[in-house]
Scaffold this motif. Structure first.
Motif, PDB file in Angstrom:
ATOM      1  N   ILE A 294       3.953 -25.340  -1.575  1.00 39.96           N
ATOM      2  CA  ILE A 294       3.125 -24.417  -2.164  1.00 39.96           C
ATOM      3  C   ILE A 294       1.903 -25.154  -1.488  1.00 39.96           C
ATOM      4  O   ILE A 294       1.284 -25.905  -1.583  1.00 39.96           O
ATOM      5  N   GLU A 295       1.557 -23.686  -0.665  1.00 37.40           N
ATOM      6  CA  GLU A 295       0.188 -24.323  -0.276  1.00 37.40           C
ATOM      7  C   GLU A 295      -1.265 -23.701  -1.222  1.00 37.40           C
ATOM      8  O   GLU A 295      -0.623 -23.052  -2.259  1.00 37.40           O
ATOM      9  N   GLY A 296      -1.869 -24.945  -1.841  1.00 41.35           N
ATOM     10  CA  GLY A 296      -2.855 -24.708  -2.463  1.00 41.35           C
ATOM     11  C   GLY A 296      -3.731 -26.405  -2.234  1.00 41.35           C
ATOM     12  O   GLY A 296      -3.488 -27.111  -2.129  1.00 41.35           O
ATOM     13  N   ARG A 297      -3.949 -26.381  -3.416  1.00 38.95           N
ATOM     14  CA  ARG A 297      -4.416 -27.694  -4.030  1.00 38.95           C
ATOM     15  C   ARG A 297      -4.158 -28.554  -4.970  1.00 38.95           C
ATOM     16  O   ARG A 297      -3.906 -28.300  -6.348  1.00 38.95           O
ATOM     17  N   PRO A 298      -3.047 -29.205  -5.011  1.00 38.07           N
ATOM     18  CA  PRO A 298      -2.741 -30.193  -3.506  1.00 38.07           C
ATOM     19  C   PRO A 298      -1.679 -29.112  -3.115  1.00 38.07           C
ATOM     20  O   PRO A 298      -0.370 -28.760  -3.683  1.00 38.07           O
ATOM     21  N   ARG A 299      -1.157 -29.789  -1.877  1.00 35.30           N
ATOM     22  CA  ARG A 299      -0.430 -29.436  -0.912  1.00 35.30           C
ATOM     23  C   ARG A 299       0.867 -29.758  -1.082  1.00 35.30           C
ATOM     24  O   ARG A 299       0.392 -31.133  -1.895  1.00 35.30           O
ATOM     25  N   ILE A 300       1.746 -29.633  -1.710  1.00 38.69           N
ATOM     26  CA  ILE A 300       3.008 -29.851  -2.036  1.00 38.69           C
ATOM     27  C   ILE A 300       4.162 -29.337  -1.685  1.00 38.69           C
ATOM     28  O   ILE A 300       4.187 -28.096  -1.012  1.00 38.69           O
ATOM     29  N   GLU A 301       4.917 -30.817  -0.401  1.00 38.77           N
ATOM     30  CA  GLU A 301       6.648 -30.048  -0.246  1.00 38.77           C
ATOM     31  C   GLU A 301       7.633 -30.306  -0.405  1.00 38.77           C
ATOM     32  O   GLU A 301       7.559 -32.009  -0.825  1.00 38.77           O
ATOM     33  N   VAL A 302       8.719 -30.121  -1.274  1.00 35.29           N
ATOM     34  CA  VAL A 302       9.457 -30.577  -2.077  1.00 35.29           C
ATOM     35  C   VAL A 302      11.081 -30.208  -1.327  1.00 35.29           C
ATOM     36  O   VAL A 302      10.988 -29.635  -0.473  1.00 35.29           O
ATOM     37  N   THR A 303      11.875 -31.406  -0.170  1.00 36.66           N
ATOM     38  CA  THR A 303      12.943 -30.622   0.344  1.00 36.66           C
ATOM     39  C   THR A 303      13.673 -31.371  -0.379  1.00 36.66           C
ATOM     40  O   THR A 303      13.604 -32.908  -1.023  1.00 36.66           O
ATOM     41  N   VAL A 304      15.084 -30.610  -0.614  1.00 36.25           N
ATOM     42  CA  VAL A 304      16.273 -31.283  -0.913  1.00 36.25           C
ATOM     43  C   VAL A 304      17.658 -31.410  -0.375  1.00 36.25           C
ATOM     44  O   VAL A 304      18.064 -30.570   0.227  1.00 36.25           O
ATOM     45  N   GLU A 305      18.139 -31.834   0.002  1.00 39.43           N
ATOM     46  CA  GLU A 305      19.005 -32.560   0.459  1.00 39.43           C
ATOM     47  C   GLU A 305      20.339 -32.722  -0.324  1.00 39.43           C
ATOM     48  O   GLU A 305      20.735 -33.361  -1.293  1.00 39.43           O
ATOM     49  N   ALA A 306      21.490 -31.557  -0.208  1.00 43.20           N
ATOM     50  CA  ALA A 306      22.962 -31.998  -1.072  1.00 43.20           C
ATOM     51  C   ALA A 306      24.032 -31.845  -0.318  1.00 43.20           C
ATOM     52  O   ALA A 306      24.000 -31.340   1.067  1.00 43.20           O
ATOM     53  N   THR A 307      24.892 -33.093   0.525  1.00 39.93           N
ATOM     54  CA  THR A 307      26.118 -33.243   0.325  1.00 39.93           C
ATOM     55  C   THR A 307      27.288 -33.005  -0.288  1.00 39.93           C
ATOM     56  O   THR A 307      27.316 -33.467  -1.683  1.00 39.93           O
ATOM     57  N   ASP A 308      28.698 -32.543  -0.192  1.00 41.00           N
ATOM     58  CA  ASP A 308      29.547 -32.242  -0.848  1.00 41.00           C
ATOM     59  C   ASP A 308      31.022 -31.895   0.244  1.00 41.00           C
ATOM     60  O   ASP A 308      31.051 -31.992   0.967  1.00 41.00           O
ATOM     61  N   GLU A 309      32.102 -32.444  -0.687  1.00 43.38           N
ATOM     62  CA  GLU A 309      33.113 -32.634   0.062  1.00 43.38           C
ATOM     63  C   GLU A 309      33.261 -33.009   1.422  1.00 43.38           C
ATOM     64  O   GLU A 309      34.367 -32.610   2.693  1.00 43.38           O
ATOM     65  N   GLY A 310      32.566 -34.058   1.492  1.00 46.74           N
ATOM     66  CA  GLY A 310      33.034 -35.688   2.645  1.00 46.74           C
ATOM     67  C   GLY A 310      31.833 -34.935   3.326  1.00 46.74           C
ATOM     68  O   GLY A 310      30.899 -34.765   3.403  1.00 46.74           O
ATOM     69  N   GLU A 311      31.606 -36.849   3.516  1.00 48.78           N
ATOM     70  CA  GLU A 311      30.176 -36.325   4.760  1.00 48.78           C
ATOM     71  C   GLU A 311      30.060 -35.355   5.940  1.00 48.78           C
ATOM     72  O   GLU A 311      28.947 -35.277   6.120  1.00 48.78           O
TER      73      GLU A 311
END
Length: 355
Positions: A294-311
């Motif tokens: 999200i570019e704005g005030r404040p700038r917000i960055e969210v990263t989601v990682e998901a693993t499944d079926e073995g690493e």
């Protein structure tokens, strides 16, 4: 318990079986397969669950639908057989079932979908009393409800960017990877998924969903595209060899233009090997990630990682996409019959597994 069918046992279908089996309010009653070699096999091993579920796969669609399931997770692909997928979904809705699927991407934003797609679904809903909810496998929540939620954490929003960053080398869908997306093909090959206008058809609905939530009008949808060749031969665990000089990475954007500027953007960065296009965005770790900026005030960055079926497997995005769909079933079963989108259907809390 809501009697639930899973139709398809590919990347999404396997995850859907696991999600249904784990849900305390759902009962897996049937699994539909296309491959004759899977008929008769227990759903648990088919879904890499590590145990049997006592439900055996069948290819007899008539018999399954004749049982009148309350819900159907339609996990068969719509990429190369869209008309067939639409026919299947309409058929299931007409039986009165709640149907959830990622296959019919033009219905992500069902309010703006072409009439020739909406009308058969609406007719089936009127005839049978079923419902339909379509959410993307890329995953949909990363391009609709997550950016909308995160946008509400700031005081001003200038632009919204959703990214999927993914390494295809551990993916198990060679037809889509090689032919639809073009990985391993000569650089003059025209991948169907990258043809001008196709990305906007697939992801434009999600851009419009975000715009609707933010109460703005999208003036137009634009696309950008960049492709990179492999600099060396590579071998993948699931799909074999990809040759030097063939397509090794793709980066494209589907841009929602608001006030003459790209203000809502869905971007995909995909590789067949981590060595290709090293200057492009990369996941923090592993094979892939989904990011909202999200570019704005404040700038917000969210990263989601998901693993499944073995690493070492990269099915986390598929698993969360399936989870979004499966976990929506109880809400849909209690709602009036209808055609729903991601802004209609709330994300429900998960279920803490009992020891």
């Amino acid at each position: 318990m809501i009697a639930t069918v899973v139709w398809g046992t590919g990347n999404v279908g396997r995850a859907a079986i696991r999600a249904v089996a784990a849900h305390p309010g759902l009962a897996l009653t049937a699994v539909v397969v296309h491959d004759p070699a899977k008929v008769g096999h227990d759903a648990g091993p088919l879904a890499d669950l590590g145990r049997e579920l006592g439900v055996h796969a069948t290819d007899d669609v008539d018999a399954v639908l004749a049982e009148g399931p309350r819900a159907v997770v339609y996990a068969a692909s719509g990429d190369v057989r869209f008309d067939g997928a639409l026919t299947d979904v309409v058929r299931a809705v007409r039986t009165g079932a709640v149907v959830v699927t990622p296959a019919l991407y033009p219905l992500y934003d069902q309010r703006n979908a072409p009439a020739e797609l909406r009308e058969p679904v609406l007719a089936a809903i009127a005839d049978g009393g079923g419902s339909l909810f379509v959410s993307g496998v890329d995953p949909g929540w990363g391009n609709d409800v997550l950016p909308v939620l995160v946008s509400g954490l700031g005081s001003t929003v200038d632009a919204v960017r959703c990214q999927e960053i993914f390494d295809y080398s551990t993916y198990e869908q060679p037809d889509s990877v090689r032919h639809l997306v073009g990985m391993g093909q000569p650089m003059d090959y025209q991948p169907p998924m990258l043809m001008a206008g196709v990305p906007a058809i697939v992801w434009g609905g999600q851009v419009r969903l975000i715009a609707r939530a933010l109460d703005v009008e999208v003036d137009e949808i634009r696309e950008t595209l960049d492709r990179r060749p492999l600099e060396t031969d590579v071998t993948t665990r699931t799909m074999g060899e990809f040759g030097r000089g063939t397509q090794g990475a793709v980066r494209f954007e589907v841009q929602g233009i608001v006030g003459g500027k790209p203000r809502i953007v869905i971007e995909h960065v995909t590789r067949i090997h981590p060595s290709c296009a090293p200057d492009w965005p990369r996941p923090p770790s592993g094979a892939g990630a989904h990011r909202v900026i999200i570019e704005g005030r404040p700038r917000i960055e969210v990263t989601v990682e998901a693993t499944d079926e073995g690493e070492n497997r990269s099915a986390g995005g598929n698993a969360t996409a399936a989870g979004r769909l499966v976990n929506a079933i109880p809400w849909l079963a209690n709602a009036k019959p209808g055609l729903y989108d991601a802004l209609d259907v709330p994300i429900r809390p998960g279920h803490l597994r009992r020891a």
